[in-house]
Scaffold this active site. Structure first.
Site, short mmCIF file in Angstrom:
data_model
loop_
_atom_site.label_atom_id
_atom_site.label_comp_id
_atom_site.label_asym_id
_atom_site.label_seq_id
_atom_site.Cartn_x
_atom_site.Cartn_y
_atom_site.Cartn_z
N ARG A 251 42.66 39.04 38.77
CA ARG A 251 43.02 39.77 39.52
C ARG A 251 41.80 39.63 40.53
O ARG A 251 40.54 39.72 39.70
CB ARG A 251 44.11 40.96 39.51
CG ARG A 251 44.81 40.79 38.60
CD ARG A 251 45.59 41.74 37.81
NE ARG A 251 46.16 41.57 36.79
CZ ARG A 251 46.73 43.07 35.90
NH1 ARG A 251 45.42 43.65 35.35
NH2 ARG A 251 47.55 42.55 35.51
N CYS A 252 41.87 39.51 42.10
CA CYS A 252 40.55 40.88 42.57
C CYS A 252 40.53 42.11 42.01
O CYS A 252 39.21 42.43 41.93
CB CYS A 252 41.43 40.30 44.14
SG CYS A 252 42.43 41.52 44.85
N THR A 253 41.47 42.55 41.33
CA THR A 253 40.71 44.12 41.71
C THR A 253 40.99 43.90 40.02
O THR A 253 40.39 45.06 38.98
CB THR A 253 41.73 44.78 41.79
OG1 THR A 253 43.58 44.27 40.59
CG2 THR A 253 42.46 44.63 42.89
#
Length: 515
Positions: free
Chosen positions: A284-286
């Site tokens: 995930r980008c997070t």
């Protein structure tokens, strides 16, 4: 296996001579789709079609466009299980997470139904009599949206729904390795009653997408670009748009820090580190990048994090697991490079490092590891600021840990890699919370919660290497897909000149009260 091709103005493009395969990463023998790739001139043609359809779509009243968005949400809701199972099959996301991803589309549609009746402008008082000032939101025009495949249906909805609601037309280029999921979402949008040409989907590789976008910008048939992907590619797209005096919406990578203070609930922090570090296999980008732990609890945190991670179920995404495989072969190849950055650092979290095989087994693995792109979860302790693992996004199931002494030091370490997407702090001290919030450069801050997880009505986006300050979700994304237009209406019957024909009421500046 299905054949997926581009669809422009409601009609599939002829199957091209160039195709790629979308393969189930949990079972590499399962080919989900053959994806027919468009050429740059076909991308330009799709943009031109969308551009020609835009005026008629903008003329549809915004509340009516909102009803179309509502219909999209209801269709997605009716197909929730089928769409989630396709996402699980195509990118290996655990089924429970895939259901959550589809629910996010529904939540987004529910929110933007109401925004169709709230595309507010303002009535502004004029400095002159018999004159009124107004502001209006107007559509940007035609948007080209380019999305990644780790969230193949939820993240596209963050762009598509508000863009369409605001009266824009769209050309959407999804990731090739998630093309079947993207096509299914497109079908749901199309069957909600969108007119032909309003939403178009094209499949292309990276170089042809960039070339097609460049040509479309030159031809002035693209007015806004939305991109979710790597910081490297986002920088190139930002530069290209800048040549045409456009500001893209960029949602890029992250090296998201979690600060664990000395007064933190360690079990809660460990639970969050497991979810945000290894959920979706760290893709995930997070996803959690580095846990920055106070030196007084550093050793205990690592012990607990190691134990929880070792016992976490990993494997077949159709079953109850924390994570499944990596998304596709290309990500496995890049992840192997990141594993080489570990060097002689101490590692925790599993019975091995690297790909899970019969010769490199993971204790408690769920299913057959030989069928897919499965990798051990890795916790790397003792990171230092010079380490590549500390400074760069790794996009895989690997989490770094390092100690800190003071909160100021922790904030400095959190910001040092230069990303600025998501961040988290675990503490019971409000003073630490507000000091962290004020000091951190991230666009999103969580307190006693993980770095992952976004609600559909809160602004999402980052700064620095994570984006250009644009925001998605909630009312804030309206600024990406509308422009402000001002109107001044003088009904005085004479020319009133601003700043020159303004009445002046003179005060008595020398007045003083009696002593």
């Amino acid at each position: 296996m299905q054949t997926v091709t581009s669809v422009v103005s409601g009609r599939p493009l002829p199957v091209a001579d160039r195709t790629v395969r979308s393969v189930n990463p949990a079972d590499l023998s399962d080919v989900v789709a053959a994806v027919s790739l468009a050429r740059p001139h076909e991308i330009v043609g799709a943009c031109r079609t969308a551009h020609e359809a835009q005026a008629a779509w903008a003329a549809v009243p915004a509340p009516v466009r909102g009803r179309v968005v509502s219909s999209i949400g209801r269709l997605v809701e009716a197909n929730k299980d089928r769409l989630a199972r396709l996402v699980t099959r195509e990118i290996g996301k655990p089924y429970a997470e895939a259901l959550g991803e589809v629910q996010e589309i529904i939540d987004t549609c529910d929110f933007f139904l109401g925004e169709g009746r709230r595309l507010y402008g303002q009535t502004v008082p004029s400095e002159m009599p018999d004159k009124q000032l107004f502001t209006f939101r107007v559509p940007v025009g035609t948007a080209m949206i380019i999305t990644a495949g780790n969230f193949p249906v939820a993240v596209p909805s963050w762009y598509l729904v508000p863009a369409l609601l605001c009266g824009n037309t769209v050309v959407w280029k999804p990731a090739e390795y998630a093309a079947a999921s993207a096509h299914a979402l497109y079908e749901l949008f199309a069957h909600a009653g969108l007119p032909e040409g309003v939403l178009n989907i094209v499949h292309a590789d990276g170089p042809d997408t960039f070339a097609g976008l460049s040509d479309a910008l030159v031809a002035k048939v693209v007015d806004k670009v939305g991109f979710t992907g790597s910081s490297r590619v986002g920088s190139r797209i930002g530069s290209l748009c800048g040549l045409h005096l456009q500001t893209p919406c960029l949602e890029l990578g992250g090296k998201n820090p979690m600060v664990v203070a000395e007064d933190a609930d360690l079990d809660l922090a460990v639970e969050a580190a497991l979810f945000s570090g290894f959920g979706t296999a760290g893709q995930r980008c997070t996803s959690l990048g580095t846990v920055i732990v106070h030196e007084s609890v550093h050793r205990e945190f690592v012990r607990r994090f190691d134990a929880v991670t070792r016992s976490a179920p990993v494997g077949d995404p159709a079953q109850d697991v924390v994570y499944g495989p990596l998304l596709a072969e290309r990500f496995a190849e890049s992840y192997e490079k990141y594993l080489g950055w570990i060097g002689d650092r101490a590692t925790y979290g599993s019975t091995g490092v690297g790909r899970i095989t019969a010769d490199n087994p993971r204790e408690g693995f769920v299913g057959d590891p030989s069928t897919g792109l499965y990798y051990h979860p890795v916790i790397v302790d003792g990171l230092e600021v010079e380490d590549e693992l500390f400074r760069h996004e790794t996009f895989g199931p690997i989490v770094g840990v390092m100690p800190y002494g003071t909160l100021d030091e922790a904030i400095e370490l959190a910001d040092l890699p230069g990303y600025g997407l998501s961040s988290s702090i675990y503490t019971t001290d409000p003073a630490k919370v507000f000091a962290f919030r004020a000091g951190i450069g991230a666009g999103m801050v969580s307190v006693n919660n993980s770095t992952s997880g976004a609600e559909a009505h809160l602004p999402f986006g980052g700064n620095g290497r994570s984006g250009n300050g644009s925001r998605q979700s909630g009312q804030w994304v309206l600024d990406q897909f509308t422009r402000w237009q001002s109107l001044n209406w003088d009904y005085s019957g004479r020319l009133q000149k601003a700043q020159m024909d303004v009445a002046v009421i003179e005060p008595d500046p020398d007045f003083r009260l009696d002593a």
